[in-house]
Scaffold this active site. Structure first.
Site, PDB file in Angstrom:
ATOM      1  N   LYS A  77       0.801   5.758 -10.117  1.00 38.59           N
ATOM      2  CA  LYS A  77      -0.381   4.885 -10.174  1.00 38.59           C
ATOM      3  C   LYS A  77      -1.174   5.069  -8.877  1.00 38.59           C
ATOM      4  CE  LYS A  77      -2.289   0.545  -9.146  1.00 38.59           C
ATOM      5  NZ  LYS A  77      -3.512   1.208  -8.734  1.00 38.59           N
ATOM      6  N   GLU A 131       5.569   2.045   2.953  1.00 35.10           N
ATOM      7  CA  GLU A 131       4.854   2.562   4.127  1.00 35.10           C
ATOM      8  C   GLU A 131       3.617   1.701   4.272  1.00 35.10           C
ATOM      9  OE1 GLU A 131       5.725   4.750   6.253  1.00 35.10           O
ATOM     10  OE2 GLU A 131       7.402   5.624   5.157  1.00 35.10           O
ATOM     11  N   CYS A 172      -3.243   5.174   8.441  1.00 36.07           N
ATOM     12  CA  CYS A 172      -2.203   4.258   8.928  1.00 36.07           C
ATOM     13  C   CYS A 172      -1.860   4.608  10.356  1.00 36.07           C
ATOM     14  CB  CYS A 172      -0.930   4.377   8.102  1.00 36.07           C
ATOM     15  SG  CYS A 172      -1.231   4.207   6.382  1.00 36.07           S
ATOM     16  N   GLU A 189      -4.376  -5.001  12.214  1.00 32.32           N
ATOM     17  CA  GLU A 189      -4.828  -3.713  11.709  1.00 32.32           C
ATOM     18  C   GLU A 189      -6.242  -3.873  11.143  1.00 32.32           C
ATOM     19  OE1 GLU A 189      -3.105  -1.929   8.068  1.00 32.32           O
ATOM     20  OE2 GLU A 189      -3.018  -0.080   9.241  1.00 32.32           O
TER      21      GLU A 189
END
Ligand code: UN1
Length: 498
Positions: free
Chosen positions: A179, A254, A288, A388
């Site tokens: 997906k 992750e 990331c 973040e």
């Protein structure tokens, strides 16, 4: 700006066949530089997910029985097709996600590298052989597939993150339901086409587009799915973990990062500057691993910041398909809103906006999501220094010494990548030891990990696993321990006299 290319409609890929998208509920992907439609996709339903899992289940036994080197041959064929289609797929990545074309090519190259690396694993997939405490007995381990696995992937690396998961899963003999992020569904569909053309048997790889709330949840909740590999945001990751835990699945996560680059007073500043520009503004900060904090020793602070601002103001932002562009748009309106929201937060909490900070205006920018490369001077502890952002916003923090640099670097909830620039080998190695991160670079930026090494992080970056490199095999296999007694009599471990 990008020339107009007709948009593409794609269905789901289940049991080796593309479904007809006509009549299904659809969503589109758009070019974040121009606003034009790139692709049209099916919003998959829970029933579609059920059919994809059934197809993966049906294919599982034959795929497990296919010798791993044979599976590797299919991966090599896929890598060759991807090489042939590299430029075209790189352009699709750039049109759909907005990273500059050199990085679009890098995305596809990372896919090729990893697929080839995994093809080689088809002739390794090592187990262990270990001595027995008894005579005439072998003890060893073999690796077996987990069964049906779900790969749920983000939009920032539209081809390589899917391949980190898919190539590893299939070399290990699993079958997959994939997906992709809705924002980059065409890039993902191109990857599925590559595996199809490479001769992957029907059902080994299935592709279901649609929302996380419907497709993602159905996948993670289904008892037939034995493992889930997810890359994305922390909040979604937490939900995936909890849902997966209910089914006692292996869930690989992750998640985010707040990656620091430390620059000590003895560093080669030219090198540190080149690294920082690439780490902070490459992929418009949407990795990331992006450098979102630079931690500067006070002795070089003013000089380094001055030079940094000069370079940032000179960055060429614009059409990501133009080879001379340094930074493209952010990937979507949502990203733009989030990044501009953080600029507001930075100002409200007293940060000093030193460069950028706004949406770019003008005919080259008006139809896209262009945010100026932004630099904030902040104090450590502010939201900008700790959360973040996932965009082209760099926070600059001043520290008095090495010890404080390490403390500040570590004082965040994440721990993916990290970097230190210094000429002092002792402090470099102390930093390697002390930085709380899954990845540490010395005299190199926080981005640019290579596929043959494990990738992942500590703290809220994940739940302890690693992917890529040798870790990819751990992620997607069950270890079976085998005892072979060829003594011809009953031997009792722990009980028989030694
Ligand atoms: C990511 O942003 O999730 O190390 C992956 C890098 C790339 C992969 C980043 N090779 O920057």
């Amino acid at each position: 700006m990008a020339s107009s290319v007709p948009s593409v409609a794609k269905g789901l890929f289940i049991g080796g066949r593309w479904t007809d998208p006509t009549g299904a509920t659809k969503f589109t992907t758009i070019n974040p530089a121009t606003g034009e439609t790139v692709g049209e996709f099916v919003s998959g339903t829970a029933e579609d997910v059920g059919a994809a899992i059934a197809s993966a289940r049906a294919a599982a036994a034959a795929w497990k029985d296919t010798p791993a080197p044979k599976r590797g041959e299919i991966l090599l064929a896929a890598a060759a097709i991807l090489r042939r289609r590299k430029e075209e797929i790189a352009r699709t990545v750039t049109r759909e996600m907005g990273k500059v074309i050199a990085e679009g090519r890098g995305d596809v190259q990372e896919s090729i590298d990893f697929i080839e690396f995994m093809a080689g694993e088809g002739r390794r997939l090592y187990g262990e052989t270990v001595p027995s405490e008894l005579r005439a007995k072998f003890c060893l381990t073999i690796r077996q597939p987990k069964g049906v696995v779900a790969c749920i992937t983000p939009w920032n690396f539209p081809t390589s993150i899917p391949n980190w998961k898919i190539a590893a899963a299939i070399i290990c003999g699993n079958t997959v339901v994939f997906k992709p992020a809705s924002t980059t569904a065409l890039s993902a569909a191109r990857i599925v086409e590559v595996y199809e053309e490479a001769g992957l048997p029907p059902g080994v790889l299935n592709f279901v587009t649609g929302s996380g709330g419907v497709v993602g949840n159905a996948l993670v909740s289904d008892p037939r799915v034995r493992a889930v590999s997810f890359t994305g945001g922390v909040e979604t990751g937490r939900e995936v973990y909890v849902r997966g835990a209910k089914g006692l699945k292996m869930v690989h996560l992750e998640l985010g990062g707040k990656n620091p680059q430390i620059v000590l007073e003895d560093a080669n500043l030219d090198l540190a500057l080149d690294g920082l520009l690439f780490g902070a503004f490459g992929t418009a900060g949407q990795r990331c691993t992006a450098t979102s904090r630079v931690i500067l020793h006070e002795r070089i602070y003013d000089e380094f910041l001055g030079r940094l601002l000069e370079r940032v103001r000179a960055l060429k932002v614009g059409d990501p398909l133009d080879e001379s562009t340094d930074m493209g748009p952010v990937a979507s309106r949502d990203q733009e809103t989030k990044v501009l929201g953080y600029v507001k937060t930075g100002l409200e909490e007293g940060g000093r906006l030193a460069a950028g900070g706004s949406k770019l205006a003008g005919p080259r920018y008006d139809r896209g999501f262009f945010v100026a490369p932004t630099v904030f001077e902040v104090v450590h502890g502010s939201r900008l220094s700790k959360e973040e952002i996932f965009g082209p916003v760099l926070s600059v923090v001043k520290v008095p010494d090495f010890a404080e640099a390490i403390r500040v670097a570590n004082d965040v909830d994440y721990g993916l990548s990290s970097s230190i620039y210094t000429r002092d080998i002792s402090r470099a190695l102390q930093a390697v030891d002390a930085l709380e991160a899954g990845i540490t670079y010395v005299n190199a930026p926080t981005i640019g990990a290579e596929v043959q090494l494990p990738f992942g992080g500590v703290k809220n970056t994940g739940n302890g696993g690693r992917e890529a490199g040798s870790a990819a095999i751990e992620e997607f296999t069950e270890v079976k321990t085998v005892f072979i007694d060829y003594s011809g009599r009953l031997q009792k471990a722990q009980i028989d006299p030694r």
